[in-house]
Design a protein around this motif. Structure first.
Motif, PDB file in Angstrom:
ATOM      1  N   ASP A   1      -4.987  -1.979  -4.120  1.00 22.39           N
ATOM      2  CA  ASP A   1      -3.595  -1.400  -4.263  1.00 22.39           C
ATOM      3  C   ASP A   1      -2.885  -1.868  -5.712  1.00 22.39           C
TER       4      ASP A   1
ATOM      5  N   LEU B   1      -5.676   6.893   2.011  1.00 27.16           N
ATOM      6  CA  LEU B   1      -5.225   5.705   2.076  1.00 27.16           C
ATOM      7  C   LEU B   1      -4.116   6.056   3.512  1.00 27.16           C
TER       8      LEU B   1
ATOM      9  N   ARG C   1       0.809  -1.164  -0.102  1.00 27.46           N
ATOM     10  CA  ARG C   1       0.102  -0.080  -0.024  1.00 27.46           C
ATOM     11  C   ARG C   1       0.863   1.214  -0.064  1.00 27.46           C
TER      12      ARG C   1
END
Length: 715
Positions: free
Chosen positions: A500, A485, A282
């Motif tokens: 992702d 995020l 991520r």
């Protein structure tokens, strides 16, 4: 995650780190060989724009960017010391609110002092005086959350590396895209830089309405999108200040450092909330999205307001996350969003405004509070009214610039109309970019967070409808998803990693498209990604999931981390190589300003009265930066009858433009006296700025001639 997979991940990172160190070492050796004459310059056939004498001025302007960033933060923190204790602001609250608040106060001070005829030194004294007076309270507020000395030491080490990368980043921008200065030649490759420089000179004469110096009688309305010009007032009395260096060096330094600072603070907030550490995949997606969150890298200086909008977006995303727990933050968030983008890149309000209102609507539906409902409606009116007002005022102007071929996705326009966009008519870069934006929409919906998905959908709908006007919405959508995020507000506890991977692919496709479209070519996009991405890795990595695992101090592990030190060393070497001409960018053709043309505008500024009206033959009907879009002429800081119509209503009215050009030529040829024209101002005198070979009127008096250009006074 098993111990075996963790070990494999560490081995992979070690290998990548070692590879980076080797590449950096090879680049340094190559440039050293060039410097001692044992190898040819990299891209030796490219235009030589070497200017080693420019480096001191560029580093000075890096210093201006440093003062602007930390001065803005300090001013905001100083104001927040007056916040009542009942507000219960945390340390991170203060750190995230202080930047937009401080920059807003700097803007107000700059405008008021400029209006009153004060100097830059007074602006700096007022802006920095408050935090100096409140330094004890600021330190107390920032230490209220405790202080980890080991973390602070590590933070300072990382900060110095990021500072070195940011300085190199800014100097590369300045070397590459500078306009001509007293230190050497420059280019007009990024024409909008000259537009913003021209607006800076116009605002010094008329502060609250843009009255362009390039077309006598024009009025362009309120000074929106002019944040860099206003902030330049804080430094322009300092010796060696240059507006083009401020735009091309100070602004990118501010952007680079502000994004790294804000991103790191968002992850600190995430850690304090007890949210699980962000995963490596991520954080990779976030870093790539931030790197791709621009039309193309050089656009940061071509559109300076955007360089302020993205750091402001970090604060907006943070306050939206805080509003989930403390609804009072939402009460001020919609007005703050409107203000932040009113003073920076106005179209970005469509993205962040949609996100804030949708996030607030979710809170209202859950709480059913009448008070919250009122503030939601109030915020919607402010954001909606601001957007509608801008569209009603500027919509007809931009619509006048457009033809039917300007609407629709860029890839569609290139494929079906064969037009050139961003200096290329290849379809592949635009197909890649448009596909990347579509994947961003899909990834946002896969997160199952509807405020984010709706904001991204709004951004892309506007962009695909009219890319020229709404290019900032698509770029800022990438930043919005990345910031959300980072806060942990979306994607929390979600086992599905598909979003992702979609975000990574979307970012790579976008960067691929930018590599073809950026005026600096793929080499500059690579430099941007390595510098900016490397700094973000250093800033954000202490808060990743891997950082919370026990570290192994093996020789191989330490070698793998050496890239953090090899990268800034290599990049600083490239700065000096770029300045010396050992490393070149862009290509074999550039809009280099002839030295004697630059000399012409300097002499116009020196030899004519401040309230003179200038007629010049350095204009025309063609949209060239040396002809009809000659915004460089405004650096003479004098009013022209017509020198550039790039942002004038004449752009969409060919008949009126041709009439103005004919009148201009009639004065230059002596067929018409200036006082026979219908003018909108009173002037001390009339002057001509012409090519030396052009015959002036018989009554014209020569006051300067450099062999190629001449200045005459009309009686």
């Amino acid at each position: 995650m098993t111990s075996a997979s963790v070990g494999q991940g560490k081995n992979l990172r070690t290998i990548l780190g070692i590879v980076c160190v080797l590449i950096a070492a090879a680049l340094i050796v190559r440039l050293v060989l060039v410097d001692v004459g044992l190898a040819t310059p990299i891209h030796r056939k490219y235009v030589d724009m070497s200017a080693p004498g420019l480096l001191p001025a560029l580093f000075l302007h890096v210093g201006f960017g440093l003062i602007l960033l930390y001065g803005g933060l300090a001013t905001g923190l100083g104001i927040l010391t007056f916040a009542p204790a009942s507000w219960n602001l945390t340390v991170i609250d203060r750190q995230m609110i202080s930047l937009p608040l401080g920059i807003l106060v700097w803007l107000i001070i700059c405008a008021l002092v400029q209006f009153a005829g004060g100097s830059s030194y007074l602006i700096l004294a007022l802006a920095l005086g408050l935090p100096l007076l409140r330094i004890v309270q600021i330190r107390r507020d920032l230490n209220s959350g405790g202080n980890d000395s080991s973390a602070a030491a590590s933070g300072w080490s990382s900060h110095l590396i990021i500072f070195a990368l940011a300085s190199a980043f800014a100097v590369h921008f300045g070397l590459l895209w500078r306009m001509p200065t007293v230190y050497g030649s420059g280019t007009l490759d990024l024409g909008d830089i000259t537009v913003y420089a021209a607006n800076y000179h116009a605002l010094k004469k008329s502060l609250f309405t843009v009255i362009p110096l390039t077309v006598e009688g024009d009025r362009l309305g309120p000074p929106v999108n002019q944040i860099a010009s206003f902030l330049a007032f804080a430094f322009d009395d300092i010796p060696a200040f240059d507006i083009s260096l401020f735009i091309t060096a100070s602004v990118p330094f501010f952007f680079f450092m502000a994004v790294c600072y804000g991103g790191r603070t968002l992850l600190r907030y995430r850690a304090e909330c007890g949210t699980e550490p962000i995963s490596a995949i991520r954080i990779c997606a976030v870093i790539l999205m931030i790197c791709a969150a621009t039309r193309y890298p050089s656009w940061i200086v071509e559109s300076p307001p955007y360089a302020f909008a993205i750091p402001f977006g970090l604060s907006i995303a943070y306050l939206a996350a805080r509003g989930e727990d403390r609804h009072g933050f939402f009460f001020i968030l919609a007005p703050l969003t409107a203000i932040c983008f009113a003073i920076s890149k106005v179209v970005v309000i469509a993205v962040f405004g949609s996100y804030v209102l949708c996030r607030f609507a979710g809170v209202v539906l859950a709480s059913k509070s009448p008070r919250s409902t009122f503030f939601l409606l109030f915020g919607a009116v402010i954001c909606g009214g601001f957007a509608i007002g801008l569209l009603s005022y500027y919509g007809p102007i931009f619509a006048g610039y457009a033809s039917a071929q300007d609407f629709g996705p860029n890839s569609f326009r290139v494929l079906f109309y064969g037009i050139t966009v961003d200096s290329t008519n290849r379809a592949l870069p635009f197909l890649a970019g448009d596909l990347g934006y579509i994947l961003l929409i899909v990834g946002a919906w896969r997160l199952r967070d509807y405020p984010t998905a709706i904001a991204v959908a709004v951004a892309m709908a506007l962009f695909f409808f009219y890319p020229f006007l709404f290019n900032g919405t698509a770029s800022s959508a990438l930043a919005l998803v990345a910031f959300a995020l980072l806060t942990g507000q979306i994607g929390r506890g979600q086992p599905d990693r598909a979003p992702d991977y979609l975000f990574i692919l979307a970012s790579l496709l976008t960067l691929f498209g930018q590599a073809y479209r950026d005026p600096g070519k793929w080499e500059f996009v690579l430099l941007w990604t390595v510098l900016f991405g490397g700094a973000l890795i250093i800033a954000l990595s202490p808060f990743t999931a891997d950082a919370h695992r026990p570290a192994t101090q093996t020789r191989k592990g330490r070698l793998g981390r050496c890239w953090r030190y090899a990268l800034p060393i290599a990049v600083i070497v490239t700065v000096f190589a770029h300045a010396d001409g050992d490393l070149k960018f862009v290509g074999k053709w550039r809009n280099v300003v002839p030295p004697k043309l630059y000399d012409l505008w300097r002499k116009v500024a020196e030899l004519t009265p401040p309230n003179a009206l200038i007629f010049t033959d350095q204009t025309g009907d063609q949209p060239s930066r040396f002809e009809g879009w000659n915004d460089l002429s405004a650096t003479a800081d004098r009013q022209f009858y017509i020198s550039s119509w790039s942002v004038s209503p004449l752009r969409s009215d060919p008949a009126a433009r041709q009439h103005r050009l004919e009148l201009n030529d009639a004065v230059i040829s002596g067929r018409l006296r200036p006082n026979a024209l219908t003018l909108h101002g009173s002037y001390e005198g009339y002057f001509l700025a012409l090519r030396a070979e052009r015959q002036p009127p018989e009554t014209a008096i020569s006051i300067y001639n450099n062999g190629e250009y001449a200045i005459y006074r009309l009686p």
